[in-house]
Design a protein around this motif. Structure first.
Motif, mmCIF file in Angstrom:
data_model
loop_
_atom_site.group_PDB
_atom_site.id
_atom_site.type_symbol
_atom_site.label_atom_id
_atom_site.label_comp_id
_atom_site.label_asym_id
_atom_site.label_seq_id
_atom_site.Cartn_x
_atom_site.Cartn_y
_atom_site.Cartn_z
ATOM 1 N N VAL A 6 0.855 -1.183 0.000
ATOM 2 C CA VAL A 6 0.000 0.000 0.000
ATOM 3 C C VAL A 6 0.891 1.232 0.000
ATOM 4 N N ALA A 7 0.773 2.025 -1.046
ATOM 5 C CA ALA A 7 1.587 3.232 -1.154
ATOM 6 C C ALA A 7 1.068 4.327 -0.235
ATOM 7 N N GLN A 8 -0.271 4.520 -0.244
ATOM 8 C CA GLN A 8 -0.859 5.582 0.566
ATOM 9 C C GLN A 8 -2.348 5.340 0.713
ATOM 10 N N ILE A 9 -2.899 5.759 1.854
ATOM 11 C CA ILE A 9 -4.334 5.640 2.127
ATOM 12 C C ILE A 9 -4.916 7.044 2.226
ATOM 13 N N PHE A 10 -6.028 7.261 1.500
ATOM 14 C CA PHE A 10 -6.707 8.555 1.500
ATOM 15 C C PHE A 10 -8.134 8.387 2.002
ATOM 16 N N ASP A 11 -8.656 9.394 2.673
ATOM 17 C CA ASP A 11 -10.081 9.431 2.961
ATOM 18 C C ASP A 11 -10.813 9.661 1.646
ATOM 19 N N LEU A 12 -12.043 9.176 1.574
ATOM 20 C CA LEU A 12 -12.824 9.317 0.349
ATOM 21 C C LEU A 12 -12.960 10.779 -0.063
ATOM 22 N N ALA A 13 -13.026 11.664 0.907
ATOM 23 C CA ALA A 13 -13.136 13.103 0.608
ATOM 24 C C ALA A 13 -11.907 13.631 -0.131
ATOM 25 N N ASP A 14 -10.792 12.901 -0.042
ATOM 26 C CA ASP A 14 -9.549 13.307 -0.702
ATOM 27 C C ASP A 14 -9.269 12.499 -1.968
ATOM 28 N N ALA A 15 -10.327 11.980 -2.598
ATOM 29 C CA ALA A 15 -10.174 11.150 -3.797
ATOM 30 C C ALA A 15 -9.453 11.894 -4.916
ATOM 31 N N ALA A 16 -9.706 13.183 -5.059
ATOM 32 C CA ALA A 16 -9.038 13.952 -6.115
ATOM 33 C C ALA A 16 -7.525 13.986 -5.889
ATOM 34 N N GLN A 17 -7.117 14.121 -4.641
ATOM 35 C CA GLN A 17 -5.683 14.122 -4.321
ATOM 36 C C GLN A 17 -5.080 12.748 -4.627
ATOM 37 N N ALA A 18 -5.821 11.678 -4.310
ATOM 38 C CA ALA A 18 -5.345 10.324 -4.609
ATOM 39 C C ALA A 18 -5.186 10.143 -6.114
ATOM 40 N N HIS A 19 -6.140 10.651 -6.864
ATOM 41 C CA HIS A 19 -6.081 10.530 -8.323
ATOM 42 C C HIS A 19 -4.878 11.281 -8.878
ATOM 43 N N ARG A 20 -4.604 12.448 -8.353
ATOM 44 C CA ARG A 20 -3.435 13.211 -8.807
ATOM 45 C C ARG A 20 -2.146 12.440 -8.529
ATOM 46 N N LEU A 21 -2.088 11.766 -7.378
ATOM 47 C CA LEU A 21 -0.910 10.962 -7.061
ATOM 48 C C LEU A 21 -0.741 9.844 -8.074
ATOM 49 N N ILE A 22 -1.817 9.151 -8.405
ATOM 50 C CA ILE A 22 -1.750 8.058 -9.379
ATOM 51 C C ILE A 22 -1.298 8.582 -10.737
ATOM 52 N N GLU A 23 -1.795 9.756 -11.128
ATOM 53 C CA GLU A 23 -1.460 10.331 -12.434
ATOM 54 C C GLU A 23 0.018 10.670 -12.569
ATOM 55 N N THR A 24 0.749 10.792 -11.450
ATOM 56 C CA THR A 24 2.179 11.082 -11.559
ATOM 57 C C THR A 24 2.930 9.924 -12.196
ATOM 58 N N GLY A 25 2.361 8.703 -12.091
ATOM 59 C CA GLY A 25 3.009 7.535 -12.656
ATOM 60 C C GLY A 25 4.170 7.022 -11.827
ATOM 61 N N HIS A 26 4.345 7.545 -10.622
ATOM 62 C CA HIS A 26 5.482 7.163 -9.787
ATOM 63 C C HIS A 26 5.061 6.414 -8.525
ATOM 64 N N VAL A 27 3.833 5.930 -8.480
ATOM 65 C CA VAL A 27 3.330 5.229 -7.297
ATOM 66 C C VAL A 27 3.775 3.772 -7.349
ATOM 67 N N GLN A 28 4.330 3.298 -6.270
ATOM 68 C CA GLN A 28 4.684 1.883 -6.154
ATOM 69 C C GLN A 28 3.787 1.294 -5.073
ATOM 70 N N GLY A 29 2.845 0.464 -5.470
ATOM 71 C CA GLY A 29 1.873 -0.094 -4.538
ATOM 72 C C GLY A 29 0.488 0.435 -4.851
ATOM 73 N N LYS A 30 -0.440 0.061 -4.011
ATOM 74 C CA LYS A 30 -1.829 0.445 -4.198
ATOM 75 C C LYS A 30 -2.136 1.769 -3.505
ATOM 76 N N VAL A 31 -2.996 2.545 -4.127
ATOM 77 C CA VAL A 31 -3.536 3.748 -3.508
ATOM 78 C C VAL A 31 -4.936 3.374 -3.049
ATOM 79 N N VAL A 32 -5.199 3.528 -1.754
ATOM 80 C CA VAL A 32 -6.436 3.059 -1.145
ATOM 81 C C VAL A 32 -7.311 4.230 -0.731
ATOM 82 N N LEU A 33 -8.590 4.129 -1.041
ATOM 83 C CA LEU A 33 -9.588 5.106 -0.559
ATOM 84 C C LEU A 33 -10.399 4.441 0.545
ATOM 85 N N ARG A 34 -10.581 5.151 1.648
ATOM 86 C CA ARG A 34 -11.409 4.605 2.726
ATOM 87 C C ARG A 34 -12.601 5.523 2.965
ATOM 88 N N ALA A 35 -13.741 4.881 3.271
ATOM 89 C CA ALA A 35 -14.980 5.634 3.503
ATOM 90 C C ALA A 35 -14.977 6.214 4.898
#
Length: 94
Positions: free
Chosen positions: A65-94
């Motif tokens: 798991v690279a990073q865990i985000f609250d669902l309210a921060d989904a846009a920030q999680a998406h921006r992280l994924i778009e960098t193409g430099h994430v190693q592991g899963k990006v997780v959204l939690r409700a």
């Protein structure tokens, strides 16, 4: 970066689509339209799922798991994924 989406070196933009269980014939149609498709096979057999569940329970299989985000921060999680430099899963939690 040149400030626009897609490649900035003048080459044709690449379009990609990832699907689970893509229907037959879709790959040829996508390639004709210049879209690359990546498919994933999903096993749903009970014995296989029980084996994977057991392996996860005994920590023989541990997802990275690279990073865990609250669902309210989904846009920030998406921006992280778009960098193409994430190693592991990006997780959204409700």
């Amino acid at each position: 970066m040149c400030g626009r989406p897609g490649p900035c070196n003048g080459s044709k933009p690449r379009h990609e689509l990832a699907l689970t269980g893509a229907p037959d014939g879709l790959r040829a149609a996508a390639e004709a339209a210049g879209v690359r498709i990546a498919t994933t096979a999903v096993h749903t057999e009970r014995a296989w799922l029980e084996q994977i569940t057991h392996l996860a329970a005994v920590k023989a299989v541990v997802p990275e798991v690279a990073q865990i985000f609250d669902l309210a921060d989904a846009a920030q999680a998406h921006r992280l994924i778009e960098t193409g430099h994430v190693q592991g899963k990006v997780v959204l939690r409700a």
